[in-house]
Design a protein around this motif. Sequence first.
Motif, PDB file in Angstrom:
ATOM      1  N   GLU A 159       0.839  -1.202   0.000  1.00  0.00           N
ATOM      2  CA  GLU A 159       0.000   0.000   0.000  1.00  0.00           C
ATOM      3  C   GLU A 159       0.872   1.249   0.000  1.00  0.00           C
ATOM      4  O   GLU A 159       0.581   2.229  -0.696  1.00  0.00           O
ATOM      5  CB  GLU A 159      -0.932  -0.010   1.210  1.00  0.00           C
ATOM      6  CG  GLU A 159      -1.959   1.117   1.195  1.00  0.00           C
ATOM      7  CD  GLU A 159      -2.914   1.050   2.368  1.00  0.00           C
ATOM      8  OE1 GLU A 159      -4.014   1.620   2.260  1.00  0.00           O
ATOM      9  OE2 GLU A 159      -2.564   0.446   3.399  1.00  0.00           O
ATOM     10  N   GLU A 160       1.960   1.206   0.767  1.00  0.00           N
ATOM     11  CA  GLU A 160       2.909   2.319   0.774  1.00  0.00           C
ATOM     12  C   GLU A 160       3.570   2.472  -0.598  1.00  0.00           C
ATOM     13  O   GLU A 160       3.805   3.585  -1.067  1.00  0.00           O
ATOM     14  CB  GLU A 160       3.981   2.099   1.846  1.00  0.00           C
ATOM     15  CG  GLU A 160       3.498   2.312   3.272  1.00  0.00           C
ATOM     16  CD  GLU A 160       3.031   3.735   3.505  1.00  0.00           C
ATOM     17  OE1 GLU A 160       3.696   4.671   3.018  1.00  0.00           O
ATOM     18  OE2 GLU A 160       1.977   3.911   4.150  1.00  0.00           O
ATOM     19  N   ASN A 161       3.866   1.340  -1.234  1.00  0.00           N
ATOM     20  CA  ASN A 161       4.426   1.384  -2.587  1.00  0.00           C
ATOM     21  C   ASN A 161       3.470   2.072  -3.550  1.00  0.00           C
ATOM     22  O   ASN A 161       3.886   2.809  -4.454  1.00  0.00           O
ATOM     23  CB  ASN A 161       4.711  -0.031  -3.095  1.00  0.00           C
ATOM     24  CG  ASN A 161       5.886  -0.679  -2.395  1.00  0.00           C
ATOM     25  OD1 ASN A 161       6.627  -0.023  -1.662  1.00  0.00           O
ATOM     26  ND2 ASN A 161       6.062  -1.974  -2.597  1.00  0.00           N
ATOM     27  N   GLY A 162       2.158   1.803  -3.349  1.00  0.00           N
ATOM     28  CA  GLY A 162       1.146   2.428  -4.184  1.00  0.00           C
ATOM     29  C   GLY A 162       1.144   3.939  -4.033  1.00  0.00           C
ATOM     30  O   GLY A 162       0.973   4.671  -5.017  1.00  0.00           O
ATOM     31  N   VAL A 163       1.333   4.397  -2.804  1.00  0.00           N
ATOM     32  CA  VAL A 163       1.410   5.844  -2.547  1.00  0.00           C
ATOM     33  C   VAL A 163       2.627   6.427  -3.248  1.00  0.00           C
ATOM     34  O   VAL A 163       2.565   7.509  -3.853  1.00  0.00           O
ATOM     35  CB  VAL A 163       1.482   6.126  -1.027  1.00  0.00           C
ATOM     36  CG1 VAL A 163       1.745   7.615  -0.769  1.00  0.00           C
ATOM     37  CG2 VAL A 163       0.195   5.698  -0.348  1.00  0.00           C
ATOM     38  N   GLU A 164       3.737   5.700  -3.190  1.00  0.00           N
ATOM     39  CA  GLU A 164       4.955   6.166  -3.846  1.00  0.00           C
ATOM     40  C   GLU A 164       4.784   6.157  -5.369  1.00  0.00           C
ATOM     41  O   GLU A 164       5.261   7.069  -6.059  1.00  0.00           O
ATOM     42  CB  GLU A 164       6.131   5.264  -3.448  1.00  0.00           C
ATOM     43  CG  GLU A 164       7.475   5.697  -4.022  1.00  0.00           C
ATOM     44  CD  GLU A 164       7.856   7.114  -3.635  1.00  0.00           C
ATOM     45  OE1 GLU A 164       8.463   7.805  -4.479  1.00  0.00           O
ATOM     46  OE2 GLU A 164       7.532   7.530  -2.507  1.00  0.00           O
ATOM     47  N   ASP A 165       4.095   5.141  -5.880  1.00  0.00           N
ATOM     48  CA  ASP A 165       3.814   5.095  -7.325  1.00  0.00           C
ATOM     49  C   ASP A 165       3.034   6.335  -7.747  1.00  0.00           C
ATOM     50  O   ASP A 165       3.331   6.949  -8.782  1.00  0.00           O
ATOM     51  CB  ASP A 165       2.979   3.854  -7.667  1.00  0.00           C
ATOM     52  CG  ASP A 165       3.773   2.566  -7.542  1.00  0.00           C
ATOM     53  OD1 ASP A 165       5.014   2.625  -7.628  1.00  0.00           O
ATOM     54  OD2 ASP A 165       3.148   1.509  -7.358  1.00  0.00           O
ATOM     55  N   LEU A 166       2.036   6.688  -6.943  1.00  0.00           N
ATOM     56  CA  LEU A 166       1.197   7.846  -7.265  1.00  0.00           C
ATOM     57  C   LEU A 166       2.011   9.135  -7.189  1.00  0.00           C
ATOM     58  O   LEU A 166       1.876  10.014  -8.056  1.00  0.00           O
ATOM     59  CB  LEU A 166       0.010   7.915  -6.304  1.00  0.00           C
ATOM     60  CG  LEU A 166      -0.967   9.073  -6.518  1.00  0.00           C
ATOM     61  CD1 LEU A 166      -1.591   8.994  -7.903  1.00  0.00           C
ATOM     62  CD2 LEU A 166      -2.051   9.058  -5.446  1.00  0.00           C
ATOM     63  N   ARG A 167       2.875   9.236  -6.195  1.00  0.00           N
ATOM     64  CA  ARG A 167       3.705  10.433  -6.041  1.00  0.00           C
ATOM     65  C   ARG A 167       4.631  10.596  -7.252  1.00  0.00           C
ATOM     66  O   ARG A 167       4.781  11.696  -7.792  1.00  0.00           O
ATOM     67  CB  ARG A 167       4.523  10.319  -4.751  1.00  0.00           C
ATOM     68  CG  ARG A 167       5.321  11.578  -4.415  1.00  0.00           C
ATOM     69  CD  ARG A 167       6.105  11.406  -3.123  1.00  0.00           C
ATOM     70  NE  ARG A 167       5.211  11.242  -1.987  1.00  0.00           N
ATOM     71  CZ  ARG A 167       5.143  10.138  -1.250  1.00  0.00           C
ATOM     72  NH1 ARG A 167       5.914   9.098  -1.544  1.00  0.00           N
ATOM     73  NH2 ARG A 167       4.327  10.063  -0.215  1.00  0.00           N
ATOM     74  N   ARG A 168       5.211   9.491  -7.681  1.00  0.00           N
ATOM     75  CA  ARG A 168       6.107   9.524  -8.844  1.00  0.00           C
ATOM     76  C   ARG A 168       5.335   9.876 -10.120  1.00  0.00           C
ATOM     77  O   ARG A 168       5.817  10.644 -10.963  1.00  0.00           O
ATOM     78  CB  ARG A 168       6.794   8.168  -8.991  1.00  0.00           C
ATOM     79  CG  ARG A 168       7.861   8.135 -10.072  1.00  0.00           C
ATOM     80  CD  ARG A 168       8.677   6.849 -10.020  1.00  0.00           C
ATOM     81  NE  ARG A 168       7.851   5.663 -10.213  1.00  0.00           N
ATOM     82  CZ  ARG A 168       7.544   4.810  -9.249  1.00  0.00           C
ATOM     83  NH1 ARG A 168       7.969   5.019  -8.016  1.00  0.00           N
ATOM     84  NH2 ARG A 168       6.797   3.756  -9.502  1.00  0.00           N
ATOM     85  N   ALA A 169       4.124   9.349 -10.223  1.00  0.00           N
ATOM     86  CA  ALA A 169       3.303   9.624 -11.401  1.00  0.00           C
ATOM     87  C   ALA A 169       2.890  11.091 -11.460  1.00  0.00           C
ATOM     88  O   ALA A 169       2.897  11.703 -12.531  1.00  0.00           O
ATOM     89  CB  ALA A 169       2.065   8.729 -11.387  1.00  0.00           C
ATOM     90  N   MET A 170       2.543  11.642 -10.289  1.00  0.00           N
ATOM     91  CA  MET A 170       2.138  13.053 -10.244  1.00  0.00           C
ATOM     92  C   MET A 170       3.294  13.956 -10.667  1.00  0.00           C
ATOM     93  O   MET A 170       3.100  14.945 -11.385  1.00  0.00           O
ATOM     94  CB  MET A 170       1.682  13.403  -8.828  1.00  0.00           C
ATOM     95  CG  MET A 170       0.399  12.694  -8.394  1.00  0.00           C
ATOM     96  SD  MET A 170      -1.066  13.234  -9.317  1.00  0.00           S
ATOM     97  CE  MET A 170      -1.308  14.859  -8.640  1.00  0.00           C
TER      98      MET A 170
END
Length: 215
Positions: A159-170
């Motif tokens: 779930e934390e990885n998902g947050v990081e994925d979103l941050r990188r995508a943004m």
Amino acid sequence: MLRKIIRAIIPSKGEVFFNLFVAGAENVHQTANIFANIISAKDKATEAQLSSELRQQKQKGLEIEKKVMVELNNQFITPIDRGDIQELSVLLLKLTKRIVKTNTKLQIYGIDIKVDDCLIGSATTLQNITKVLVDIMQALKDGNYDRISNDEQLTDEFEENGVEDLRRAMKEMYSGNYDTMMILKLKEIYKSIENAIDTSASIADLVMQISVKDM
């Protein structure tokens, strides 16, 4: 303790719920795999074929959820709390639907997946967390509480990885490489994937709660 008593009374009937939970988790994971394959597809024909397979996964999810409800109505005594059985079944179906809906948006928006490599990372995270769900459902069936605890921690990490994925995508979205309309479309796709990952974590949390009550 309660499950041991139930198994002694109705061993075969009690197992059906756990078997269906495992089947539901496997269906979810396969749905995530197909979605990831769509993200990596090389041509539109492959995307279309995989999208068709994805819709079939949704139908399988509906059938599994229906079987759970039928068994729930037919059995007076259940191995775990009836409310937990229903909630777990509903969440597994909800997760399947969310993944399918994400792909529907992807197709409607006509996004050229090749323009956004970050999508591959998010889709992989979704694959990973749903794979853990299969293991955690098997652990629930086996009554392996240590494995459930370890798997629940794994889902937190993904779930934390998902947050990081979103941050990188943004960060990539606002790099100047995309127009405003594309940014809006991509943000909605990423939000849908994030919601699916969050639902996966919620399922793991629920299984953890069930296992604590069952100890």
